[in-house]
Design a protein around this motif. Structure first.
Motif, PDB file in Angstrom:
ATOM      1  N   PHE A  23       6.172  -0.925   9.214  1.00 21.90           N
ATOM      2  CA  PHE A  23       4.897  -0.202   9.070  1.00 21.90           C
ATOM      3  C   PHE A  23       4.168  -0.141  10.418  1.00 21.90           C
ATOM      4  O   PHE A  23       3.644   0.899  10.818  1.00 21.90           O
ATOM      5  CB  PHE A  23       4.040  -0.923   8.017  1.00 21.90           C
ATOM      6  N   THR A  27       3.337   3.224  12.500  1.00 20.19           N
ATOM      7  CA  THR A  27       1.919   3.506  12.796  1.00 20.19           C
ATOM      8  C   THR A  27       1.712   3.655  14.300  1.00 20.19           C
ATOM      9  O   THR A  27       0.984   4.545  14.746  1.00 20.19           O
ATOM     10  CB  THR A  27       1.005   2.384  12.247  1.00 20.19           C
ATOM     11  N   SER A  31       0.351   6.961  16.281  1.00 23.91           N
ATOM     12  CA  SER A  31      -0.971   6.963  16.913  1.00 23.91           C
ATOM     13  C   SER A  31      -0.946   6.871  18.429  1.00 23.91           C
ATOM     14  O   SER A  31      -1.967   7.124  19.065  1.00 23.91           O
ATOM     15  CB  SER A  31      -1.808   5.811  16.352  1.00 23.91           C
TER      16      SER A  31
ATOM     17  N   HIS B  40      -3.471  -8.465   7.437  1.00 23.71           N
ATOM     18  CA  HIS B  40      -2.310  -8.189   6.586  1.00 23.71           C
ATOM     19  C   HIS B  40      -2.493  -6.965   5.680  1.00 23.71           C
ATOM     20  O   HIS B  40      -1.523  -6.256   5.396  1.00 23.71           O
ATOM     21  CB  HIS B  40      -2.009  -9.430   5.736  1.00 23.71           C
ATOM     22  N   ARG B  42      -2.808  -3.364   4.360  1.00 24.50           N
ATOM     23  CA  ARG B  42      -2.172  -2.196   4.972  1.00 24.50           C
ATOM     24  C   ARG B  42      -3.139  -1.302   5.764  1.00 24.50           C
ATOM     25  O   ARG B  42      -2.831  -0.899   6.888  1.00 24.50           O
ATOM     26  CB  ARG B  42      -1.456  -1.349   3.906  1.00 24.50           C
ATOM     27  N   LEU B  45      -4.278  -3.196   8.759  1.00 27.89           N
ATOM     28  CA  LEU B  45      -3.168  -3.341   9.695  1.00 27.89           C
ATOM     29  C   LEU B  45      -2.966  -2.034  10.473  1.00 27.89           C
ATOM     30  O   LEU B  45      -2.715  -2.044  11.678  1.00 27.89           O
ATOM     31  CB  LEU B  45      -1.887  -3.717   8.931  1.00 27.89           C
ATOM     32  N   ALA B  46      -3.111  -0.902   9.768  1.00 27.38           N
ATOM     33  CA  ALA B  46      -2.979   0.405  10.429  1.00 27.38           C
ATOM     34  C   ALA B  46      -4.084   0.598  11.472  1.00 27.38           C
ATOM     35  O   ALA B  46      -3.829   1.097  12.571  1.00 27.38           O
ATOM     36  CB  ALA B  46      -3.025   1.520   9.388  1.00 27.38           C
ATOM     37  N   THR B  49      -3.331  -1.747  14.423  1.00 28.40           N
ATOM     38  CA  THR B  49      -2.147  -1.260  15.149  1.00 28.40           C
ATOM     39  C   THR B  49      -2.508  -0.048  16.001  1.00 28.40           C
ATOM     40  O   THR B  49      -2.155   0.029  17.177  1.00 28.40           O
ATOM     41  CB  THR B  49      -1.029  -0.874  14.155  1.00 28.40           C
ATOM     42  N   ALA B  50      -3.212   0.914  15.386  1.00 21.71           N
ATOM     43  CA  ALA B  50      -3.578   2.144  16.119  1.00 21.71           C
ATOM     44  C   ALA B  50      -4.461   1.809  17.317  1.00 21.71           C
ATOM     45  O   ALA B  50      -4.286   2.372  18.397  1.00 21.71           O
ATOM     46  CB  ALA B  50      -4.282   3.111  15.180  1.00 21.71           C
ATOM     47  N   SER B  52      -4.460  -0.922  18.936  1.00 19.15           N
ATOM     48  CA  SER B  52      -3.733  -1.717  19.937  1.00 19.15           C
ATOM     49  C   SER B  52      -3.038  -0.824  20.963  1.00 19.15           C
ATOM     50  O   SER B  52      -2.719  -1.277  22.056  1.00 19.15           O
ATOM     51  CB  SER B  52      -2.709  -2.630  19.260  1.00 19.15           C
ATOM     52  N   VAL B  53      -2.797   0.435  20.620  1.00 20.02           N
ATOM     53  CA  VAL B  53      -2.124   1.339  21.578  1.00 20.02           C
ATOM     54  C   VAL B  53      -3.065   2.446  22.082  1.00 20.02           C
ATOM     55  O   VAL B  53      -2.635   3.366  22.753  1.00 20.02           O
ATOM     56  CB  VAL B  53      -0.845   1.976  20.973  1.00 20.02           C
ATOM     57  N   ASN B  54      -4.348   2.359  21.708  1.00 19.92           N
ATOM     58  CA  ASN B  54      -5.337   3.325  22.201  1.00 19.92           C
ATOM     59  C   ASN B  54      -6.572   2.545  22.651  1.00 19.92           C
ATOM     60  O   ASN B  54      -7.002   1.615  21.964  1.00 19.92           O
ATOM     61  CB  ASN B  54      -5.752   4.300  21.096  1.00 19.92           C
ATOM     62  N   ILE B  65      -4.922   8.798  11.144  1.00 18.72           N
ATOM     63  CA  ILE B  65      -3.805   7.862  11.328  1.00 18.72           C
ATOM     64  C   ILE B  65      -3.597   7.013  10.081  1.00 18.72           C
ATOM     65  O   ILE B  65      -2.476   6.830   9.617  1.00 18.72           O
ATOM     66  CB  ILE B  65      -4.057   6.959  12.563  1.00 18.72           C
ATOM     67  N   THR B  66      -4.697   6.512   9.513  1.00 21.77           N
ATOM     68  CA  THR B  66      -4.563   5.627   8.349  1.00 21.77           C
ATOM     69  C   THR B  66      -4.360   6.414   7.052  1.00 21.77           C
ATOM     70  O   THR B  66      -3.957   5.856   6.050  1.00 21.77           O
ATOM     71  CB  THR B  66      -5.813   4.728   8.182  1.00 21.77           C
ATOM     72  N   GLN B  67      -4.630   7.710   7.104  1.00 19.71           N
ATOM     73  CA  GLN B  67      -4.477   8.591   5.939  1.00 19.71           C
ATOM     74  C   GLN B  67      -5.206   8.027   4.731  1.00 19.71           C
ATOM     75  O   GLN B  67      -4.616   7.828   3.661  1.00 19.71           O
ATOM     76  CB  GLN B  67      -2.997   8.837   5.652  1.00 19.71           C
ATOM     77  N   PHE B 111      -3.853  -9.759  16.242  1.00 25.03           N
ATOM     78  CA  PHE B 111      -2.726  -8.839  16.012  1.00 25.03           C
ATOM     79  C   PHE B 111      -1.435  -9.436  16.579  1.00 25.03           C
ATOM     80  O   PHE B 111      -0.378  -9.390  15.944  1.00 25.03           O
ATOM     81  CB  PHE B 111      -3.039  -7.482  16.662  1.00 25.03           C
TER      82      PHE B 111
END
Lengths: 200, 129
Positions: A23, A27, A31, B40, B42, B45-46, B49-50, B52-54, B65-67, B111
Protein backbone atom coordinates in the motif's frame (compact mmCIF):
# COMPACT_ATOMS: atom_id res chain seq x y z
CA UNK A 1 -5.48 -11.97 26.41
CA UNK A 2 -6.25 -12.62 22.78
CA UNK A 3 -8.97 -14.74 21.18
CA UNK A 4 -6.74 -15.30 18.12
CA UNK A 5 -4.44 -18.34 18.21
CA UNK A 6 -0.77 -17.28 18.32
CA UNK A 7 0.16 -18.93 15.01
CA UNK A 8 -2.81 -17.30 13.22
CA UNK A 9 -1.85 -13.92 14.70
CA UNK A 10 1.63 -14.42 13.28
CA UNK A 11 0.31 -15.26 9.83
CA UNK A 12 -2.19 -12.37 9.92
CA UNK A 13 0.53 -9.94 11.01
CA UNK A 14 2.87 -11.07 8.26
CA UNK A 15 0.14 -10.76 5.63
CA UNK A 16 -0.89 -7.36 6.90
CA UNK A 17 2.72 -6.19 6.95
CA UNK A 18 3.15 -7.22 3.30
CA UNK A 19 -0.16 -5.54 2.44
CA UNK A 20 0.89 -2.36 4.25
CA UNK A 21 4.24 -2.15 2.49
CA UNK A 22 2.53 -2.73 -0.87
CA UNK A 23 0.00 0.00 0.00
CA UNK A 24 2.85 2.38 0.89
CA UNK A 25 4.67 1.57 -2.36
CA UNK A 26 1.60 2.25 -4.54
CA UNK A 27 0.70 5.41 -2.60
CA UNK A 28 4.25 6.72 -3.02
CA UNK A 29 4.19 5.96 -6.74
CA UNK A 30 0.83 7.76 -7.03
CA UNK A 31 1.87 10.85 -5.11
CA UNK A 32 5.55 11.37 -5.91
CA UNK A 33 6.04 14.22 -8.38
CA UNK A 34 7.98 13.69 -11.61
CA UNK A 35 11.18 15.51 -10.72
CA UNK A 36 13.36 14.21 -13.55
CA UNK A 37 12.53 17.24 -15.73
CA UNK A 38 16.01 18.50 -16.47
CA UNK A 39 16.95 22.14 -16.01
CA UNK A 40 20.15 21.56 -17.97
CA UNK A 41 18.01 20.04 -20.73
CA UNK A 42 15.85 23.18 -20.79
CA UNK A 43 18.93 25.38 -21.06
CA UNK A 44 20.41 23.24 -23.86
CA UNK A 45 17.13 23.25 -25.81
CA UNK A 46 16.84 27.00 -25.27
CA UNK A 47 20.33 27.63 -26.68
CA UNK A 48 19.52 25.45 -29.70
CA UNK A 49 16.32 27.45 -30.25
CA UNK A 50 18.24 30.75 -30.19
CA UNK A 51 20.70 29.39 -32.76
CA UNK A 52 17.77 28.15 -34.90
CA UNK A 53 16.07 31.55 -34.67
CA UNK A 54 19.24 33.27 -35.94
CA UNK A 55 19.41 30.88 -38.91
CA UNK A 56 15.66 30.97 -39.60
CA UNK A 57 15.66 34.77 -39.71
CA UNK A 58 17.91 34.76 -42.74
CA UNK A 59 15.99 32.05 -44.57
CA UNK A 60 14.75 32.98 -48.03
CA UNK A 61 11.59 30.87 -48.19
CA UNK A 62 8.95 29.34 -45.92
CA UNK A 63 10.28 25.87 -46.76
CA UNK A 64 13.77 26.83 -45.66
CA UNK A 65 12.40 28.47 -42.52
CA UNK A 66 10.40 25.37 -41.66
CA UNK A 67 13.40 23.10 -42.32
CA UNK A 68 15.55 25.08 -39.88
CA UNK A 69 12.99 24.83 -37.06
CA UNK A 70 12.13 21.17 -37.69
CA UNK A 71 15.87 20.35 -37.71
CA UNK A 72 16.20 22.26 -34.43
CA UNK A 73 13.36 20.19 -32.90
CA UNK A 74 14.91 16.98 -34.24
CA UNK A 75 18.13 17.80 -32.37
CA UNK A 76 16.56 19.39 -29.25
CA UNK A 77 14.15 16.53 -28.42
CA UNK A 78 16.85 13.81 -28.10
CA UNK A 79 19.15 16.26 -26.27
CA UNK A 80 16.36 17.04 -23.78
CA UNK A 81 15.53 13.35 -23.37
CA UNK A 82 19.15 12.29 -22.81
CA UNK A 83 19.66 15.01 -20.18
CA UNK A 84 16.38 14.03 -18.50
CA UNK A 85 17.50 10.40 -18.35
CA UNK A 86 20.87 11.47 -16.98
CA UNK A 87 19.16 13.46 -14.22
CA UNK A 88 16.88 10.52 -13.42
CA UNK A 89 19.92 8.22 -13.13
CA UNK A 90 21.77 10.72 -10.96
CA UNK A 91 18.85 10.90 -8.54
CA UNK A 92 18.05 7.20 -8.75
CA UNK A 93 14.64 7.89 -10.32
CA UNK A 94 12.86 6.00 -13.04
CA UNK A 95 11.44 7.87 -16.05
CA UNK A 96 8.56 5.41 -16.32
CA UNK A 97 7.26 5.81 -12.79
CA UNK A 98 3.54 6.52 -12.30
CA UNK A 99 4.34 10.26 -12.12
CA UNK A 100 6.49 10.00 -15.25
CA UNK A 101 3.65 8.32 -17.11
CA UNK A 102 1.19 10.98 -15.90
CA UNK A 103 3.59 13.69 -17.09
CA UNK A 104 3.87 12.00 -20.51
CA UNK A 105 0.07 11.58 -20.69
CA UNK A 106 -0.29 15.34 -20.22
CA UNK A 107 2.59 16.42 -22.44
CA UNK A 108 2.67 14.04 -25.42
CA UNK A 109 -0.92 14.49 -26.80
CA UNK A 110 -0.44 18.25 -27.18
CA UNK A 111 2.89 17.75 -28.96
CA UNK A 112 1.34 15.12 -31.26
CA UNK A 113 -1.51 17.54 -32.02
CA UNK A 114 1.11 20.21 -32.82
CA UNK A 115 2.84 17.89 -35.30
CA UNK A 116 -0.45 17.03 -37.05
CA UNK A 117 -1.56 20.68 -37.18
CA UNK A 118 1.84 21.75 -38.55
CA UNK A 119 1.45 19.26 -41.38
CA UNK A 120 -2.12 20.44 -42.07
CA UNK A 121 -1.23 24.16 -41.95
CA UNK A 122 1.76 23.74 -44.27
CA UNK A 123 -0.43 21.80 -46.72
CA UNK A 124 -3.05 24.56 -46.56
CA UNK A 125 -0.38 27.22 -47.15
CA UNK A 126 -0.95 28.82 -43.75
CA UNK A 127 2.68 28.66 -42.53
CA UNK A 128 2.24 32.03 -40.77
CA UNK A 129 0.06 30.30 -38.17
CA UNK A 130 2.64 27.61 -37.38
CA UNK A 131 4.62 29.56 -34.70
CA UNK A 132 1.42 30.28 -32.74
CA UNK A 133 0.37 26.61 -32.93
CA UNK A 134 3.82 25.47 -31.73
CA UNK A 135 3.88 27.93 -28.83
CA UNK A 136 0.28 27.31 -27.80
CA UNK A 137 0.44 23.53 -27.94
CA UNK A 138 3.88 23.22 -26.36
CA UNK A 139 2.58 25.49 -23.59
CA UNK A 140 -0.58 23.40 -23.23
CA UNK A 141 1.52 20.21 -23.00
CA UNK A 142 3.87 21.66 -20.38
CA UNK A 143 0.92 23.04 -18.41
CA UNK A 144 -0.86 19.67 -18.47
CA UNK A 145 2.34 17.82 -17.48
CA UNK A 146 3.08 20.27 -14.66
CA UNK A 147 0.27 18.87 -12.51
CA UNK A 148 2.42 15.79 -11.89
CA UNK A 149 5.79 17.48 -11.93
CA UNK A 150 7.70 20.53 -10.76
CA UNK A 151 4.99 23.18 -10.03
CA UNK A 152 6.93 26.01 -11.70
CA UNK A 153 6.35 24.29 -15.05
CA UNK A 154 2.74 25.54 -14.88
CA UNK A 155 4.08 29.09 -15.24
CA UNK A 156 6.31 28.08 -18.13
CA UNK A 157 3.35 26.48 -19.92
CA UNK A 158 1.10 29.47 -19.28
CA UNK A 159 3.74 31.94 -20.54
CA UNK A 160 4.21 29.88 -23.72
CA UNK A 161 0.45 30.07 -24.28
CA UNK A 162 0.46 33.85 -23.75
CA UNK A 163 3.29 34.22 -26.30
CA UNK A 164 1.43 32.00 -28.76
CA UNK A 165 -1.78 33.98 -28.37
CA UNK A 166 -0.05 37.35 -28.75
CA UNK A 167 1.91 36.16 -31.79
CA UNK A 168 -1.38 35.63 -33.66
CA UNK A 169 -1.92 39.40 -33.71
CA UNK A 170 1.54 40.47 -34.88
CA UNK A 171 3.11 40.61 -38.37
CA UNK A 172 4.50 37.29 -39.63
CA UNK A 173 8.02 38.83 -39.78
CA UNK A 174 8.02 38.69 -35.98
CA UNK A 175 7.62 34.91 -35.92
CA UNK A 176 11.28 34.16 -35.09
CA UNK A 177 11.19 36.72 -32.30
CA UNK A 178 8.26 34.92 -30.67
CA UNK A 179 9.82 31.48 -31.15
CA UNK A 180 13.16 32.70 -29.79
CA UNK A 181 11.38 34.27 -26.80
CA UNK A 182 9.49 31.06 -25.98
CA UNK A 183 11.68 28.13 -26.97
CA UNK A 184 14.86 30.13 -26.35
CA UNK A 185 14.64 32.69 -23.55
CA UNK A 186 11.81 31.14 -21.50
CA UNK A 187 13.34 27.65 -21.63
CA UNK A 188 16.76 28.95 -20.60
CA UNK A 189 15.30 31.00 -17.72
CA UNK A 190 13.08 28.19 -16.39
CA UNK A 191 15.82 25.62 -17.07
CA UNK A 192 18.21 27.64 -14.90
CA UNK A 193 15.57 27.88 -12.14
CA UNK A 194 14.89 24.11 -12.24
CA UNK A 195 18.61 23.30 -12.34
CA UNK A 196 19.23 25.45 -9.28
CA UNK A 197 16.16 24.48 -7.22
CA UNK A 198 15.28 20.96 -8.34
CA UNK A 199 18.55 19.07 -8.48
CA UNK A 200 19.92 19.77 -11.96
CA UNK B 1 -40.72 -7.17 -2.83
CA UNK B 2 -40.11 -8.94 0.46
CA UNK B 3 -38.27 -11.67 -1.40
CA UNK B 4 -36.14 -9.02 -3.08
CA UNK B 5 -35.36 -7.46 0.30
CA UNK B 6 -34.31 -10.77 1.83
CA UNK B 7 -32.20 -11.57 -1.21
CA UNK B 8 -30.50 -8.22 -0.87
CA UNK B 9 -30.01 -8.85 2.84
CA UNK B 10 -28.48 -12.22 2.05
CA UNK B 11 -26.05 -10.51 -0.32
CA UNK B 12 -25.10 -7.92 2.29
CA UNK B 13 -24.90 -10.15 5.35
CA UNK B 14 -21.76 -12.23 4.71
CA UNK B 15 -19.30 -9.30 4.46
CA UNK B 16 -20.85 -7.72 7.55
CA UNK B 17 -20.47 -10.95 9.48
CA UNK B 18 -16.92 -11.22 8.19
CA UNK B 19 -16.18 -7.68 9.32
CA UNK B 20 -17.42 -8.27 12.84
CA UNK B 21 -15.23 -11.34 13.09
CA UNK B 22 -12.17 -9.85 11.40
CA UNK B 23 -12.14 -6.39 12.91
CA UNK B 24 -11.31 -7.48 16.50
CA UNK B 25 -8.74 -9.93 15.16
CA UNK B 26 -7.06 -7.18 13.15
CA UNK B 27 -7.17 -4.81 16.12
CA UNK B 28 -5.73 -7.51 18.37
CA UNK B 29 -2.99 -8.23 15.86
CA UNK B 30 -2.17 -4.52 15.60
CA UNK B 31 -2.01 -4.24 19.39
CA UNK B 32 0.01 -7.45 19.65
CA UNK B 33 2.54 -6.11 17.19
CA UNK B 34 2.81 -2.84 19.11
CA UNK B 35 2.16 -0.84 15.95
CA UNK B 36 1.63 2.90 15.93
CA UNK B 37 -2.13 2.85 15.39
CA UNK B 38 -2.10 6.48 14.38
CA UNK B 39 -0.03 5.63 11.32
CA UNK B 40 -1.43 2.13 10.74
CA UNK B 41 -4.92 3.29 9.67
CA UNK B 42 -5.12 3.18 5.86
CA UNK B 43 -6.21 6.80 5.30
CA UNK B 44 -3.66 8.16 7.75
CA UNK B 45 -0.98 5.88 6.31
CA UNK B 46 -1.76 7.28 2.84
CA UNK B 47 -1.51 10.86 4.17
CA UNK B 48 1.83 10.24 5.89
CA UNK B 49 3.20 8.31 2.89
CA UNK B 50 2.20 11.04 0.42
CA UNK B 51 3.72 13.74 2.62
CA UNK B 52 6.93 11.74 3.00
CA UNK B 53 7.67 12.19 -0.72
CA UNK B 54 6.33 15.76 -1.07
CA UNK B 55 7.51 18.84 0.80
CA UNK B 56 3.86 19.87 1.22
CA UNK B 57 0.48 19.02 -0.25
CA UNK B 58 -2.79 20.94 -0.38
CA UNK B 59 -6.04 19.55 0.99
CA UNK B 60 -7.27 18.96 -2.57
CA UNK B 61 -4.09 17.12 -3.58
CA UNK B 62 -4.26 14.92 -0.49
CA UNK B 63 -7.92 14.21 -1.17
CA UNK B 64 -7.01 13.02 -4.66
CA UNK B 65 -4.22 10.80 -3.38
CA UNK B 66 -6.14 9.28 -0.47
CA UNK B 67 -9.33 9.02 -2.55
CA UNK B 68 -11.51 9.86 0.41
CA UNK B 69 -14.19 12.41 1.28
CA UNK B 70 -13.57 15.93 2.61
CA UNK B 71 -14.96 15.00 6.03
CA UNK B 72 -12.96 11.81 6.35
CA UNK B 73 -9.73 13.51 5.29
CA UNK B 74 -10.33 16.36 7.77
CA UNK B 75 -10.86 13.94 10.66
CA UNK B 76 -7.75 11.87 9.91
CA UNK B 77 -5.56 14.89 9.16
CA UNK B 78 -6.64 16.46 12.47
CA UNK B 79 -5.69 13.29 14.38
CA UNK B 80 -2.23 13.37 12.81
CA UNK B 81 -1.94 17.09 13.53
CA UNK B 82 -2.92 16.57 17.18
CA UNK B 83 -0.26 13.86 17.47
CA UNK B 84 2.32 16.30 16.11
CA UNK B 85 2.97 14.18 13.01
CA UNK B 86 1.57 16.66 10.52
CA UNK B 87 1.76 20.44 10.27
CA UNK B 88 -1.30 22.18 8.90
CA UNK B 89 -0.94 25.70 7.48
CA UNK B 90 -4.02 27.67 6.55
CA UNK B 91 -3.76 30.59 4.18
CA UNK B 92 -5.21 32.15 1.08
CA UNK B 93 -4.39 31.78 -2.58
CA UNK B 94 -5.88 34.97 -3.94
CA UNK B 95 -9.28 35.02 -2.29
CA UNK B 96 -9.59 31.27 -1.95
CA UNK B 97 -8.69 29.60 1.35
CA UNK B 98 -5.91 27.05 1.01
CA UNK B 99 -4.84 24.43 3.54
CA UNK B 100 -1.35 22.99 3.17
CA UNK B 101 -0.05 19.93 4.98
CA UNK B 102 3.52 18.88 5.61
CA UNK B 103 5.19 16.14 7.63
CA UNK B 104 6.94 17.15 10.87
CA UNK B 105 10.18 15.56 12.06
CA UNK B 106 8.14 13.53 14.56
CA UNK B 107 5.87 12.36 11.72
CA UNK B 108 8.87 11.39 9.59
CA UNK B 109 10.37 9.44 12.51
CA UNK B 110 7.03 7.69 13.17
CA UNK B 111 6.73 6.75 9.49
CA UNK B 112 10.29 5.37 9.42
CA UNK B 113 9.63 3.42 12.62
CA UNK B 114 6.43 2.02 11.10
CA UNK B 115 8.31 0.93 7.93
CA UNK B 116 11.04 -0.69 10.02
CA UNK B 117 8.36 -2.44 12.06
CA UNK B 118 6.66 -3.85 8.96
CA UNK B 119 9.97 -5.07 7.57
CA UNK B 120 10.88 -6.67 10.89
CA UNK B 121 7.56 -8.56 10.97
CA UNK B 122 8.15 -9.88 7.44
CA UNK B 123 11.77 -10.83 8.20
CA UNK B 124 10.63 -12.60 11.37
CA UNK B 125 7.97 -14.58 9.47
CA UNK B 126 10.53 -15.54 6.79
CA UNK B 127 12.95 -16.66 9.46
CA UNK B 128 10.33 -19.02 10.89
CA UNK B 129 9.71 -20.78 7.54
Amino acid sequence: MSNVPPNRTGVALNERAIESLEFIRTTMARSAPFTAVSGAGGIAMGVLALVAAAFARSSSSNEQWLTVWVACAAVAVPVGFVLMRAKARRHDLTLWSAAGRRFAQGFVPAIAAGAVLTFALVRAGAVDLVPAVWLLLYGAGVLAGSSSSVPVLAWLGALFMVLGSVSLFTPSEWRDLWLASGFGVLQIAFGAYIARNHGG
Amino acid sequence: MAAKRSAAAARVDPPEVQRTVRAPAAATATRAAGLDRLVHDRTRLAIVTALSVNASLSFTELKGITQTTDGNLSVHARKLEEAGYVLCTKGFEGRLPKTEFSLTDAGRRAFKKYLDHMEAIIQHARGKK
